[in-house]
Write a protein that holds these residues in place. Structure first.
Motif: not given
Lengths: 232, 232
Positions: A40-45, A74-79, A94-105
């Motif tokens: 369901g990622q924003r960038h399904r291309f 919970g992420s810019a890629l899925t919400a 620096s830090g973990i950005p909002i594009t982090y998808v919780p527990a994705r990997n």
């Protein structure tokens, strides 16, 4: 000695890194089963890109697994959260950005593990990178090692000792420029890949999200021209 | 000291074990977010049971996550493979049966972890049991410990040290009879649960699959009557 090549499941997003990993797995003699996740990622291309990459590099099989992580968000890629653009180099590191998808990997490796068990494969490949990356915790070597233990202990083959799972992360200590040089040497056509988190409706990359910035910097450092048609 | 109860994600299949775990998590003071997985299992009646159990025990929220593991197959629960019936006690306790779903608990814990990150929860509950169980490798304590490492290393909260994930498996060393006694004491209505791998179209349990056999033996040992309407 058997002449049957060993099977490997390769997580393939359709981006630069995972395309390189597929080429590396092929070079190492594995029969490759590419697994792309439609989450369901924003960038399904990138799923289209994954198909092109598989055709180009000759994967034995390509499976697109459906799992809609927008059920959690919970992420810019899925919400419905804006993808950050034009962040400074300091911000990028620096830090973990909002594009982090919780527990994705963790989720993706679990799925790769499930398919590997069904296939009788013991080698998983993932294109994580802990140098020119977005600061995601699930791209670090210690995470990969911990997941290898889970694979050993949580599977039938591991419990019965009929096989030993290996999680290959061949890019983990390479810079983006080194990854690109490696891929070019292996014949990867980076014009088939896409890395942008926020492409336009024609699939053209924005050039300004973290992923585009890291990619462009990598091509510049590798002294190569990125073949993608950026919007800017 | 805060009066806000901590949140916990509880994996809830709708079976006897996970219903007991939900009651235990509630008793321990957690605000419970129950997660059921619709993975294309043959015995999807258990999702209805999960809903009933949540209503009965008062979970704060119940989410049914869709992920079709029939995309991989490889198990009697997710492919067109017969569910074994009337296996002997020796068979029940030797080897890993064909009802094993490749990497299932790894996948389920990964999903629970993803939801927990979104919710800001650090406690996951899972009803695995390594005594009266089907021999599944992903029910063993060493697997749970390995997954806790993955949760620590593969998440934003773990990496930023803003929280420490705990994987609770309160049933892991209990016999089925002990689990039932515990649940009865906590008010679990086992008539709302279902454990059968192969129910009929009305949802009635077969009484003969491994799961029914372990359940019935547990009730017998606990000196209690199983309220379920078995077909035989």
């Amino acid at each position: 000695m058997s002449n049957i090549p060993p099977k490997a499941v390769v997580l393939l997003s359709g981006g630069l890194d995972s395309a390189t990993v597929l080429a590396i797995a092929r070079q190492q003699g594995f029969e490759t089963f590419a697994l792309s996740i439609d989450y369901g990622q924003r960038h399904r291309f990138e799923l289209e890109a994954a198909r092109r990459v598989c055709q180009s590099l000759g994967a034995k099989q390509h499976r697109v697994f459906q799992i809609d992580l927008r059920q959690f968000g919970g992420s810019a890629l899925t919400a419905d959260i804006a993808v950050p653009k034009d962040r400074s180099d300091a911000q990028l590191h620096s830090g973990i950005p909002i594009t982090y998808v919780p527990a994705r990997n963790t989720i993706f490796l679990s799925l790769a593990l499930g398919w590997a068990e069904v296939l009788g494969a013991f080698d998983l490949f993932i294109g994580v990178n802990a140098v020119d990356y977005s600061g995601y915790p699930d791209c670090r070597p210690e995470f990969i090692q911990a997941f290898a233990e889970v694979a050993r202990l949580g599977t039938k083959a591991g419990a019965e000792r009929t096989g030993r799972f290996v999680i290959h992360s061949p890019l983990i200590s390479l810079s983006k420029a080194e990854i690109i040089r490696r891929g070019v040497a292996l014949g990867v056509d980076y014009g088939l890949t896409t890395s942008c988190y926020d492409p336009d409706s024609a699939g053209r990359p924005c050039g300004h999200c973290d992923s585009c910035q890291l990619r462009r910097k990598g091509f510049a450092e590798a002294g190569r021209v990125d073949p993608l048609p950026y919007r800017d």
